[in-house]
Every structure is written in structure tokens, then in C-alpha cells.
Design an enzyme around this catalytic site. Structure first.
Site, PDB file in Angstrom:
ATOM      1  N   ASP A   1      -1.573   6.980   6.309  1.00 48.85           N
ATOM      2  CA  ASP A   1      -2.626   6.083   5.841  1.00 48.85           C
ATOM      3  C   ASP A   1      -2.950   5.186   7.033  1.00 48.85           C
ATOM      4  O   ASP A   1      -2.140   4.344   7.422  1.00 48.85           O
ATOM      5  CB  ASP A   1      -2.105   5.258   4.652  1.00 48.85           C
ATOM      6  CG  ASP A   1      -3.089   4.186   4.182  1.00 48.85           C
ATOM      7  OD1 ASP A   1      -4.154   4.025   4.813  1.00 48.85           O
ATOM      8  OD2 ASP A   1      -2.777   3.497   3.185  1.00 48.85           O
TER       9      ASP A   1
ATOM     10  N   LYS B   1     -12.189  -1.285   6.742  1.00 45.03           N
ATOM     11  CA  LYS B   1     -11.447  -2.166   7.648  1.00 45.03           C
ATOM     12  C   LYS B   1     -12.009  -2.022   9.069  1.00 45.03           C
ATOM     13  O   LYS B   1     -12.329  -2.997   9.706  1.00 45.03           O
ATOM     14  CB  LYS B   1      -9.952  -1.847   7.645  1.00 45.03           C
ATOM     15  CG  LYS B   1      -9.345  -1.634   6.257  1.00 45.03           C
ATOM     16  CD  LYS B   1      -9.093  -2.930   5.497  1.00 45.03           C
ATOM     17  CE  LYS B   1      -8.907  -2.742   3.999  1.00 45.03           C
ATOM     18  NZ  LYS B   1      -7.724  -2.012   3.594  1.00 45.03           N
TER      19      LYS B   1
ATOM     20  N   TRP C   1       0.843  -1.209   0.000  1.00 46.25           N
ATOM     21  CA  TRP C   1       0.000   0.000   0.000  1.00 46.25           C
ATOM     22  C   TRP C   1       0.869   1.246   0.000  1.00 46.25           C
ATOM     23  O   TRP C   1       0.582   2.210  -0.706  1.00 46.25           O
ATOM     24  CB  TRP C   1      -0.972   0.006   1.175  1.00 46.25           C
ATOM     25  CG  TRP C   1      -2.017  -1.064   1.076  1.00 46.25           C
ATOM     26  CD1 TRP C   1      -2.250  -2.075   1.958  1.00 46.25           C
ATOM     27  CD2 TRP C   1      -2.994  -1.232   0.025  1.00 46.25           C
ATOM     28  NE1 TRP C   1      -3.285  -2.863   1.517  1.00 46.25           N
ATOM     29  CE2 TRP C   1      -3.756  -2.376   0.340  1.00 46.25           C
ATOM     30  CE3 TRP C   1      -3.268  -0.541  -1.147  1.00 46.25           C
ATOM     31  CZ2 TRP C   1      -4.799  -2.832  -0.472  1.00 46.25           C
ATOM     32  CZ3 TRP C   1      -4.309  -0.988  -1.975  1.00 46.25           C
ATOM     33  CH2 TRP C   1      -5.059  -2.127  -1.635  1.00 46.25           C
TER      34      TRP C   1
HETATM   35  C1  PLP Z   1      -7.143  -1.544   2.178  1.00 47.73           C
HETATM   36  C2  PLP Z   1      -6.061  -0.552   2.227  1.00 47.73           C
HETATM   37  C3  PLP Z   1      -5.913   0.439   1.234  1.00 47.73           C
HETATM   38  C4  PLP Z   1      -6.774   0.496  -0.003  1.00 47.73           C
HETATM   39  O1  PLP Z   1      -8.036   0.939   0.254  1.00 47.73           O
HETATM   40  P1  PLP Z   1      -9.099   1.170  -0.936  1.00 47.73           P
HETATM   41  O2  PLP Z   1     -10.216   1.822  -0.192  1.00 47.73           O
HETATM   42  O3  PLP Z   1      -9.432  -0.166  -1.495  1.00 47.73           O
HETATM   43  O4  PLP Z   1      -8.498   2.060  -1.944  1.00 47.73           O
HETATM   44  C5  PLP Z   1      -4.908   1.363   1.401  1.00 47.73           C
HETATM   45  N1  PLP Z   1      -4.080   1.333   2.452  1.00 47.73           N
HETATM   46  C6  PLP Z   1      -4.190   0.383   3.417  1.00 47.73           C
HETATM   47  C7  PLP Z   1      -3.250   0.396   4.577  1.00 47.73           C
HETATM   48  C8  PLP Z   1      -5.188  -0.585   3.329  1.00 47.73           C
HETATM   49  O5  PLP Z   1      -5.303  -1.517   4.281  1.00 47.73           O
END
Ligand code: PLP
Length: 360
Positions: free
Chosen positions: A166, A190, A99
Site C-alpha cells: 500500500d 495523497k 491502515w
Molecule cells: C489514505 C490511506 C488509505 C485509505 O485510502 P482511501 O482511498 O480513503 O480508501 C489507505 N492506506 C494509506 C496508507 C492511506 O494513507
């Protein structure tokens, strides 16, 4: 049979949030019209927007000078919007997984990216430490929890430049010192709701400093309303995901907020890591000091490698769902987000113990 949901995202949600979502689809707020069919300009909806914003502020202790936004496009869109809004020439990134790498790729569209450290050399099984942060970069970007590899940054980073995180997969799992961050973002699917909405928490003074012209929809300032109920209402917001987020936040608050969540999460993670370390058939893949309390990654010990498919099959027969590891790590991954009940973790531990007995 009862299912135990360990999916990495979208994933398990609090039962009561799902129940009230079902009720709201039938009848939103006593209007006789369902949430999927109401106008986002109805007063009842404005109240939900305002409350959702306030719940975020309350749960994470977000100061007045930060805006909280709910946007479509997921975390991946923010990979792009963050540099668009914050980077003039250069940004620094900590590369702790796939990511993070994807975020770096997008940042390169806007300028120079300095990778301050990377754990790619060991398949992202640890968090690099002791790296230096370039003061000529406009921000440092980190991924606090690496969903795929099961590593997590446990110590808050003191950054001399604005810190961007993030937090897709660990937001609301623990208290955070917001004053250390200029911007936090993530996809909801999540820990905070269903797929379809991303959250952005941004200190307003970092915005409006880039030289480039931004298309209206891409400029974070477009989405900051004059009041909380106007916030994230520039265009039609993802009404239903935000509603489920609202119900999820209410649930977190009822349980005692993020401090209580952290306690429960540490207990759940402790049960599972304890079993991985005790059981001769399994080994954890993440460096011990960097183990995530949200995503627990493990593989079969070398002498039992040929039992991997058997364990997956056996666990399935016991109701476990979603424990197959990501293809880049292999083995198993149990995502034990806020809404994953302790009972499910106990069931997985029992399943691992039983499997060990079957393989003396
Ligand atoms: C799942 C995830 C993403 C991607 O998220 P999307 O909403 O599918 O774009 C980005 N960063 C992390 C740490 C993630 O767990």
C-alpha cells in the site's frame, strides 16, 4: 492571506494541474464540451487514458509485464481486492498502523493472516525490522508510508514471496525498485490527484492463481485491456480524477521525475525535522530512523503541553491549514506531499520559531 495547506489527504495539488482542470471543465481538448460532460469513449479521452498509463510507466520505470489500473473505490477497496485476487489460503502482513490493520481485517475474509510483526506496542511510532517472512504465505503485504504516524519504510524489503505494498501516501515521492514488488496500490488523493481513483500496478503473472470464483468487477484481469487505451475501461472510469492525475504526473515529469521529487522532499522534510529537533517546545513522535518524508508528526514537549491549542491558533493566524494531528497520535501533523511547496514548509518553520520566541 496566503494559505499553507498541510492536509493529509485530500490535500494540496500542483497549481498547474488545478488550473488545467479548471480549463478542461470549460472545454476539454478543444471539443467545446467540458471534461465533466464528455463521453469516456471520445478519442480525446482515450488519448488521456493512454498518456496517463504511459506517464506512470515512464516515471516509475514500470516493465512491460506489469499492468497499471485506475479504479474507483479508493485504497480501502484494494484492501479487499488484493486478497480476493492473490490469496488462496494464507497471507502475511506487516502491521505498522491503522491502515495496515484495516487491510488485515479485509484479508481475513479470504483466509489465514499471519502478522509478521507489529509496532502497535509503541503506538506505531517505528517500523519493525528483522522479522521473518513465512514462505508458505502467498504474499507479504506492507504499508510503505504510515500516513497517520509519520513512519516510512526506507529500505526496500527483499521478500521470498510476492511483495504487495500500500503506497497510498508515498508513491511518486521517490524512486522504487519495481522488480521487488508483485503489486502496488493506493488511493490517488495523497500524492497523485484528487479523491475518487485508486491506482494498481500489478505483475500480470501473479493473477489468475486463486481457486475461488471472482465476481467480474473484482477480478483485476477484467480491467487489463488489450491495449493501453482499453485499460481500466471495462466500465466508466473516474474520468475527472484521472484527468487531474494526468496533469499531476505531467508536472512531476517536468520537474525531473521521481528522483527530483525525492531530492525536494528530503530537503523539505529536513527543514521541518531540523526545526522540531532544535526547538525546545516541540518533539517528534516517530523513531528518527523511520521518519517519513511525507507526513511529519510532532507534539508539544512535556513542559509546554498546555500550549498546544495556542500553537494551533497561532499557526492558523499565520495561514497554516491542516496541521492538527490525527486523534490517535495527537499534537500536530504536517503532510508535505510532492505538491506542498518548500515555501509552505519554510512558513511553518518560521511560525514555530516565532512561537518559541513568544514563550521564553
Ligand atoms: C489514505 C490511506 C488509505 C485509505 O485510502 P482511501 O482511498 O480513503 O480508501 C489507505 N492506506 C494509506 C496508507 C492511506 O494513507
Amino acid at each position: 492571506m496566503k494559505k499553507h495547506n498541510f492536509n493529509a489527504g485530500p490535500c494540496v495539488l500542483p497549481k498547474q494541474a488545478v488550473e488545467s482542470a479548471i480549463d478542461a471543465i470549460r472545454d476539454f481538448d478543444g471539443t467545446g464540451i467540458g471534461i465533466l460532460e464528455i463521453s469516456h469513449r471520445t478519442p480525446g479521452w482515450e488519448r488521456i487514458m493512454q498518456e496517463t498509463n504511459q506517464l506512470w510507466r515512464e516515471l516509475l520505470n514500470i516493465p512491460e509485464d506489469y499492468a497499471v489500473l485506475f479504479l474507483g473505490g479508493g485504497a480501502s477497496t484494494e484492501f479487499n481486492l488484493v486478497p480476493a485476487n492473490l490469496m488462496n489460503k494464507k497471507a502475511a502482513y506487516l502491521q505498522t498502523g491503522v491502515w495496515a490493520k484495516k487491510a488485515i481485517k479485509e484479508a481475513k475474509f479470504y483466509g489465514e493472516v499471519e502478522i509478521v510483526a507489529s509496532s502497535e506496542d509503541k503506538n506505531y511510532s517505528y517500523i519493525p525490522k528483522g522479522f521473518s517472512i513465512p514462505t508458505d504465505a502467498e504474499y507479504l503485504h506492507i504499508t510503505t508510508n504510515n500516513t497517520i504516524y509519520g513512519t516510512e519504510i526506507h529500505e526496500e524489503i527483499d521478500s521470498p514471496i510476492p511483495l504487495v505494498a500500500d503506497m497510498s501516501s508515498d508513491i511518486l515521492s521517490r524512486p522504487i525498485d519495481l522488480s521487488k514488488y508483485a503489486l502496488i496500490y493506493g488511493g490517488a488523493q495523497k500524492n497523485v490527484g484528487p479523491a475518487g481513483v485508486a491506482f494498481v500496478i500489478v505483475r500480470k503473472d501473479v493473477l489468475g492463481k486463486v481457486d475461488r470464483q471472482l465476481p467480474t468487477i473484482m477480478d483485476y484481469r477484467t480491467h487489463i485491456g488489450a491495449s493501453l487505451k482499453d485499460s481500466s475501461m471495462f466500465n466508466t472510469p473516474p474520468v475527472f480524477p484521472i484527468f487531474v492525475m494526468h496533469e499531476t504526473l505531467k508536472w512531476v515529469k517536468e520537474l525531473g521525475g521521481v528522483e527530483a521529487m525525492q531530492k525536494i522532499n528530503k530537503h523539505k522534510a529536513g527543514l521541518l525535522y531540523g526545526e522540531i529537533d532544535r526547538n525546545k517546545m516541540f518533539v517528534g513522535t516517530a523513531a528518527k530512523e523511520d521518519r517519513s518524508i511525507m507526513n511529519v508528526c510532532f507534539v508539544m514537549a512535556d513542559e509546554y503541553k498546555d500550549k498546544e491549542a495556542d500553537f494551533l491558533e497561532f499557526s492558523k493566524s499565520k495561514g497554516m491549514v491542516g496541521i492538527k494531528g490525527h486523534r490517535s497520535v495527537g499534537g500536530f501533523r504536517a503532510s508535505i506531499y510532492n505538491a506542498c511547496p518548500t515555501e509552505s514548509v519554510e512558513a511553518l518553520v518560521a511560525c514555530m520559531q516565532e512561537f518559541e520566541k513568544m514563550n521564553p
